[in-house]
Design a protein around this motif. Structure first.
Motif, PDB file in Angstrom:
ATOM      1  N   LEU A 103     -94.362  41.886  33.815  1.00 24.20           N
ATOM      2  CA  LEU A 103     -94.373  42.865  35.020  1.00 24.20           C
ATOM      3  C   LEU A 103     -93.388  43.783  35.244  1.00 24.20           C
ATOM      4  O   LEU A 103     -93.370  44.814  35.624  1.00 24.20           O
ATOM      5  CB  LEU A 103     -95.030  42.132  36.347  1.00 24.20           C
ATOM      6  N   ILE A 104     -91.947  42.883  35.466  1.00 18.94           N
ATOM      7  CA  ILE A 104     -90.929  43.706  35.504  1.00 18.94           C
ATOM      8  C   ILE A 104     -90.562  44.507  34.266  1.00 18.94           C
ATOM      9  O   ILE A 104     -90.342  45.796  34.532  1.00 18.94           O
ATOM     10  CB  ILE A 104     -89.590  42.690  35.402  1.00 18.94           C
ATOM     11  N   ASN A 105     -90.865  44.259  33.164  1.00 19.50           N
ATOM     12  CA  ASN A 105     -90.814  45.104  32.032  1.00 19.50           C
ATOM     13  C   ASN A 105     -91.667  46.286  31.884  1.00 19.50           C
ATOM     14  O   ASN A 105     -91.362  47.452  31.531  1.00 19.50           O
ATOM     15  CB  ASN A 105     -91.152  44.299  30.642  1.00 19.50           C
ATOM     16  N   ILE A 110     -93.696  45.613  42.439  1.00 22.21           N
ATOM     17  CA  ILE A 110     -94.593  44.923  43.474  1.00 22.21           C
ATOM     18  C   ILE A 110     -95.352  43.558  42.939  1.00 22.21           C
ATOM     19  O   ILE A 110     -95.507  42.681  43.575  1.00 22.21           O
ATOM     20  CB  ILE A 110     -95.497  45.879  44.110  1.00 22.21           C
ATOM     21  N   GLY A 111     -96.138  44.055  41.800  1.00 16.41           N
ATOM     22  CA  GLY A 111     -96.625  42.801  41.024  1.00 16.41           C
ATOM     23  C   GLY A 111     -95.856  41.585  40.850  1.00 16.41           C
ATOM     24  O   GLY A 111     -96.360  40.590  40.823  1.00 16.41           O
ATOM     25  N   ALA A 112     -94.726  42.033  40.256  1.00 20.00           N
ATOM     26  CA  ALA A 112     -93.516  40.883  40.037  1.00 20.00           C
ATOM     27  C   ALA A 112     -93.341  39.976  41.179  1.00 20.00           C
ATOM     28  O   ALA A 112     -93.112  38.920  41.212  1.00 20.00           O
ATOM     29  CB  ALA A 112     -92.389  41.345  39.396  1.00 20.00           C
ATOM     30  N   ALA A 113     -93.142  40.748  42.310  1.00 20.57           N
ATOM     31  CA  ALA A 113     -92.860  39.992  43.587  1.00 20.57           C
ATOM     32  C   ALA A 113     -93.674  38.997  44.036  1.00 20.57           C
ATOM     33  O   ALA A 113     -93.605  37.936  44.488  1.00 20.57           O
ATOM     34  CB  ALA A 113     -92.812  40.958  44.709  1.00 20.57           C
ATOM     35  N   ALA A 114     -95.168  39.425  43.755  1.00 18.56           N
ATOM     36  CA  ALA A 114     -96.206  38.625  44.028  1.00 18.56           C
ATOM     37  C   ALA A 114     -96.540  37.438  43.174  1.00 18.56           C
ATOM     38  O   ALA A 114     -96.526  36.160  43.369  1.00 18.56           O
ATOM     39  CB  ALA A 114     -97.545  39.161  44.392  1.00 18.56           C
ATOM     40  N   GLU A 115     -96.443  37.938  41.660  1.00 16.16           N
ATOM     41  CA  GLU A 115     -96.549  36.890  40.584  1.00 16.16           C
ATOM     42  C   GLU A 115     -95.322  36.023  40.675  1.00 16.16           C
ATOM     43  O   GLU A 115     -95.415  34.676  40.439  1.00 16.16           O
ATOM     44  CB  GLU A 115     -96.431  37.693  39.392  1.00 16.16           C
TER      45      GLU A 115
END
Length: 181
Positions: A103-105, A110-115
């Motif tokens: 997700l970061i890549n 925002i998705g990475a924060a949740a994941e």
């Protein structure tokens, strides 16, 4: 920056002067500021905080190339995001094949924060008697979230074209989100 990385890791790791198994079930002893004594060099030994800081910097220097290999744009991120990634990498909460890295890549912070908070260590921290892990991981997640929000704001509200001649050129780093988010 190295200072940001060391300050944050010192805050979360604390200092262990004499090597010991820091967490029940760990294979290797820990010494200094979270240094895993994989080679057994420090077994039964004591070190100073100065030596601990030296080990911490060495551990960071080992991890940074691993991180930039897995996250090629790592160096372009704000310090808070880079620090959040490094702290997660240091603990093993963030690894190359994790969905958080994917997700970061993709630029989906925002998705990475949740994941990132779906990690078993976060979910089971209290049950395992390690509630501090939750705060540590929330700090990283909040850094990802704040950056993701700033990116979204810049996309929705790009700099005005009448600022073309202005010397000020806003970037993602200029858009800040309060730290309480």
């Amino acid at each position: 920056s190295m200072t940001s990385y060391t300050d944050e890791l010192i805050k979360w790791e604390g200092f262990i002067a004499k090597s010991k198994i820091a967490t029940k079930g760990e294979e290797f002893e820990t010494i200094g500021f979270g240094h895993l004594d994989v080679k057994g060099e420090y077994k039964g030994k004591k070190i100073t905080e100065e030596v601990g800081l030296k080990l911490l910097k060495e551990d960071i220097e080992i991890r940074l190339p691993e991180i930039t290999k897995a996250i090629p744009s790592f160096d372009s991120f704000p310090t808070e995001v880079k620090t959040g990634i490094l702290v997660g990498w240091f603990r093993g909460d963030i690894k190359p094949k994790h969905k958080t890295v994917k997700l970061i890549n993709k630029g989906d912070f925002i998705g990475a924060a949740a994941e990132y908070l779906k990690h078993n260590d976060y979910i089971n921290a209290v049950k395992r008697g390690q509630p501090g892990i939750r705060e540590r991981m929330k700090a990283g997640s909040n850094a990802f979230l704040a950056f993701g929000i700033s990116q979204a704001l810049l996309e929705r509200h790009p700099p005005q074209s009448d600022m073309k001649d202005s010397k000020f050129k806003p970037t993602q780093a200029d858009v800040t989100v309060p730290s309480f988010i």
